[in-house]
Design a protein around this motif. Sequence first.
Motif, PDB file in Angstrom:
ATOM      1  N   THR A 106       0.863  -1.202   0.155  1.00 29.22           N
ATOM      2  CA  THR A 106      -0.172   0.013  -0.124  1.00 29.22           C
ATOM      3  C   THR A 106       0.844   1.296   0.077  1.00 29.22           C
ATOM      4  O   THR A 106       0.405   2.488   0.231  1.00 29.22           O
ATOM      5  N   SER A 107       2.296   1.016  -0.322  1.00 30.77           N
ATOM      6  CA  SER A 107       3.002   2.134  -0.372  1.00 30.77           C
ATOM      7  C   SER A 107       3.473   2.415  -1.644  1.00 30.77           C
ATOM      8  O   SER A 107       4.765   2.207  -1.884  1.00 30.77           O
ATOM      9  N   LYS A 108       2.718   3.057  -2.847  1.00 29.75           N
ATOM     10  CA  LYS A 108       3.057   2.500  -4.034  1.00 29.75           C
ATOM     11  C   LYS A 108       2.416   3.911  -4.733  1.00 29.75           C
ATOM     12  O   LYS A 108       1.415   4.438  -4.616  1.00 29.75           O
ATOM     13  N   ILE A 109       3.273   4.135  -6.115  1.00 28.87           N
ATOM     14  CA  ILE A 109       2.982   5.340  -6.668  1.00 28.87           C
ATOM     15  C   ILE A 109       2.824   4.686  -8.211  1.00 28.87           C
ATOM     16  O   ILE A 109       3.836   4.218  -8.425  1.00 28.87           O
ATOM     17  N   ALA A 110       1.882   5.211  -9.058  1.00 29.61           N
ATOM     18  CA  ALA A 110       2.054   4.986 -10.523  1.00 29.61           C
ATOM     19  C   ALA A 110       1.780   6.202 -11.112  1.00 29.61           C
ATOM     20  O   ALA A 110       1.215   7.318 -10.762  1.00 29.61           O
ATOM     21  N   VAL A 111       2.481   6.526 -12.302  1.00 27.86           N
ATOM     22  CA  VAL A 111       2.640   7.644 -12.977  1.00 27.86           C
ATOM     23  C   VAL A 111       2.292   7.238 -14.383  1.00 27.86           C
ATOM     24  O   VAL A 111       3.088   6.739 -15.006  1.00 27.86           O
ATOM     25  N   ILE A 112       1.477   7.949 -14.965  1.00 21.80           N
ATOM     26  CA  ILE A 112       0.557   7.468 -16.140  1.00 21.80           C
ATOM     27  C   ILE A 112       0.803   8.732 -17.137  1.00 21.80           C
ATOM     28  O   ILE A 112       0.505   9.811 -17.031  1.00 21.80           O
ATOM     29  N   SER A 113       1.167   8.036 -18.420  1.00 24.60           N
ATOM     30  CA  SER A 113       1.136   9.071 -19.544  1.00 24.60           C
ATOM     31  C   SER A 113       0.797   8.586 -20.998  1.00 24.60           C
ATOM     32  O   SER A 113       1.076   7.457 -21.103  1.00 24.60           O
ATOM     33  N   PRO A 114       0.203   9.144 -21.992  1.00 20.45           N
ATOM     34  CA  PRO A 114       0.327   8.673 -23.398  1.00 20.45           C
ATOM     35  C   PRO A 114       1.812   8.117 -23.523  1.00 20.45           C
ATOM     36  O   PRO A 114       2.500   8.606 -23.512  1.00 20.45           O
ATOM     37  N   SER A 115       1.481   7.017 -24.265  1.00 23.07           N
ATOM     38  CA  SER A 115       2.938   6.463 -25.086  1.00 23.07           C
ATOM     39  C   SER A 115       3.068   7.060 -26.464  1.00 23.07           C
ATOM     40  O   SER A 115       2.270   7.261 -27.222  1.00 23.07           O
ATOM     41  N   SER A 116       4.536   7.367 -26.685  1.00 23.62           N
ATOM     42  CA  SER A 116       4.585   7.602 -28.019  1.00 23.62           C
ATOM     43  C   SER A 116       5.156   6.558 -28.818  1.00 23.62           C
ATOM     44  O   SER A 116       5.526   6.547 -30.120  1.00 23.62           O
ATOM     45  N   ARG A 117       5.326   5.027 -28.159  1.00 22.00           N
ATOM     46  CA  ARG A 117       5.572   4.124 -28.817  1.00 22.00           C
ATOM     47  C   ARG A 117       4.336   3.524 -29.760  1.00 22.00           C
ATOM     48  O   ARG A 117       3.291   3.556 -29.463  1.00 22.00           O
ATOM     49  N   PRO A 118       4.839   3.010 -31.033  1.00 21.95           N
ATOM     50  CA  PRO A 118       3.607   2.411 -31.923  1.00 21.95           C
ATOM     51  C   PRO A 118       2.954   1.191 -31.191  1.00 21.95           C
ATOM     52  O   PRO A 118       1.809   0.943 -31.847  1.00 21.95           O
ATOM     53  N   ASP A 119       3.524   0.560 -30.615  1.00 18.48           N
ATOM     54  CA  ASP A 119       3.109  -0.801 -29.929  1.00 18.48           C
ATOM     55  C   ASP A 119       2.462  -0.449 -28.665  1.00 18.48           C
ATOM     56  O   ASP A 119       2.002  -1.502 -27.975  1.00 18.48           O
ATOM     57  N   ALA A 120       2.135   0.692 -28.055  1.00 15.47           N
ATOM     58  CA  ALA A 120       1.577   0.810 -26.565  1.00 15.47           C
ATOM     59  C   ALA A 120       0.580   2.281 -26.551  1.00 15.47           C
ATOM     60  O   ALA A 120       0.839   3.009 -27.439  1.00 15.47           O
ATOM     61  N   ASP A 121      -0.177   2.126 -26.063  1.00 14.26           N
ATOM     62  CA  ASP A 121      -0.999   3.308 -25.837  1.00 14.26           C
ATOM     63  C   ASP A 121      -0.656   4.010 -24.529  1.00 14.26           C
ATOM     64  O   ASP A 121      -0.897   5.228 -24.502  1.00 14.26           O
ATOM     65  N   ILE A 122      -0.166   3.472 -23.475  1.00 11.34           N
ATOM     66  CA  ILE A 122       0.253   4.231 -22.146  1.00 11.34           C
ATOM     67  C   ILE A 122       1.612   3.796 -21.795  1.00 11.34           C
ATOM     68  O   ILE A 122       2.035   2.551 -21.801  1.00 11.34           O
ATOM     69  N   ASP A 123       1.973   4.719 -21.175  1.00  8.40           N
ATOM     70  CA  ASP A 123       3.572   4.511 -20.505  1.00  8.40           C
ATOM     71  C   ASP A 123       3.012   4.416 -19.102  1.00  8.40           C
ATOM     72  O   ASP A 123       2.436   5.337 -18.419  1.00  8.40           O
ATOM     73  N   TYR A 124       3.552   3.436 -18.386  1.00  9.15           N
ATOM     74  CA  TYR A 124       3.262   3.092 -16.948  1.00  9.15           C
ATOM     75  C   TYR A 124       4.712   3.073 -16.121  1.00  9.15           C
ATOM     76  O   TYR A 124       5.398   2.423 -16.365  1.00  9.15           O
ATOM     77  N   ASN A 125       5.065   4.330 -15.413  1.00  2.44           N
ATOM     78  CA  ASN A 125       6.084   4.280 -14.405  1.00  2.44           C
ATOM     79  C   ASN A 125       5.758   4.027 -12.990  1.00  2.44           C
ATOM     80  O   ASN A 125       4.867   4.610 -12.332  1.00  2.44           O
ATOM     81  N   PHE A 126       6.324   3.121 -12.575  1.00  4.81           N
ATOM     82  CA  PHE A 126       6.233   2.616 -11.073  1.00  4.81           C
ATOM     83  C   PHE A 126       7.110   2.985 -10.185  1.00  4.81           C
ATOM     84  O   PHE A 126       8.418   2.809 -10.405  1.00  4.81           O
ATOM     85  N   PHE A 127       6.667   3.339  -8.997  1.00  2.64           N
ATOM     86  CA  PHE A 127       7.544   3.760  -7.831  1.00  2.64           C
ATOM     87  C   PHE A 127       7.001   3.124  -6.508  1.00  2.64           C
ATOM     88  O   PHE A 127       5.961   3.279  -6.163  1.00  2.64           O
ATOM     89  N   GLN A 128       7.905   2.489  -5.813  1.00  5.29           N
ATOM     90  CA  GLN A 128       7.940   1.703  -4.649  1.00  5.29           C
ATOM     91  C   GLN A 128       8.562   2.570  -3.463  1.00  5.29           C
ATOM     92  O   GLN A 128       9.676   2.932  -3.754  1.00  5.29           O
ATOM     93  N   VAL A 129       7.437   2.964  -2.581  1.00  4.78           N
ATOM     94  CA  VAL A 129       8.075   4.043  -1.558  1.00  4.78           C
ATOM     95  C   VAL A 129       8.252   3.100  -0.331  1.00  4.78           C
ATOM     96  O   VAL A 129       7.380   2.480   0.156  1.00  4.78           O
TER      97      VAL A 129
END
Length: 372
Positions: A57-80
């Motif tokens: 329960t000590s987690k962060i997700a940072v989301i953005s549209p992806s510039s990659r042709p094979d992806a819709d979303i970029d998902y960047n995870f952080f464990q606090v």
Amino acid sequence: MERYPCVYMRGGTSKAIFFHEKDLPAERSRWPEIFLRVMGSPDVKQIDGIGGATSSTSKIAVISPSSRPDADIDYNFFQVDILIPNVDNSANCGNIAAAVGPYAIDEGLVPAVEPKTVVRIYNTNTGKLIEEHVQVKNGRAVFQGETQIEGVPGTGAPIEMFFLNPGGSKTGKLFPTGLRKEPLLIPNYDPIEVTIIDCANPVVLLRAADLGLEGTELTELNDNAKLMEHIEAIRGMAAEKLGFVSDWKTAKNISTSIPKVSILSSPRSYRNMSGNWTQKEDMDLCVRAVSLGMIHKAIPLTVATATGAAACMEGTIISDIVAGTAGKKAIFLGHASGVTAVQVELEGDKVKKAGIIRTARRIMDGYIYINN
């Protein structure tokens, strides 16, 4: 005070604060301090933040549209981390990944297609792709349903998750050392045989019996300081072999998230975290996972993926624990909260795809406030 728009979501058996990348400071060097304050770390209770005082329960997700042709979303995870002022961005969280598809749909980052939307997710931590099939109705992700997953009360709508080509997520190789099992030599401890596998995340697998355990123990092991120090030493030595640290003793402060640990035994019955019986007949393998130095209350999805993959392949330590799993397409893992099934598709010695069913839920949205 500073405030940031966010969404609080459950993904599988974990919870995280979700941010749009565009809503965070452009100066990324500020993010770790912001995330520590969001969670209330370092503090054993995380009392001044939204963290729940567990690794799940000590987690962060940072989301953005992806510039990659094979992806819709970029998902960047952080464990606090909870007890030390550390934010680890080196690993993926598979449970939180389960909430990325629904989040992306509800936030308008991908078009909602009924009755099911396929969301292609690029995990920036590992450079790997995840495909999610999310139920949709009236332009929104569906959260209510009849699917039950162990470790979460009640039911929800199923999310079909597929980790695509998950091998070599951080090291470039499924078996980074070139061996499917090997001894680890750690000062002041007896040699211990392990399998080190990198599949969705790097994981070190070891036998419960080699630690003097039955394999059915639960979180009471966290109170056994001597045992947990031994497990951390094993994890640290694996981290050194993988090049994550130069000295195994520093892994507990430098490489806190990876490798993760999977403690294995043959199928056996036990009372799980809910007090109910998990029966040996329902599993192929009994597993206890370690995350951030603590026994996990369920199982991280990336640990399940790596353990399931190792179980499907000849020559790992799992071959010595239970027979008949090599070549299977679905592996049932008995963990602290019940049983989780992992579907594994092999292509020779390569893991082509690993699939797991999860549920997720949007819990709250609004602003998070932190002291500046």
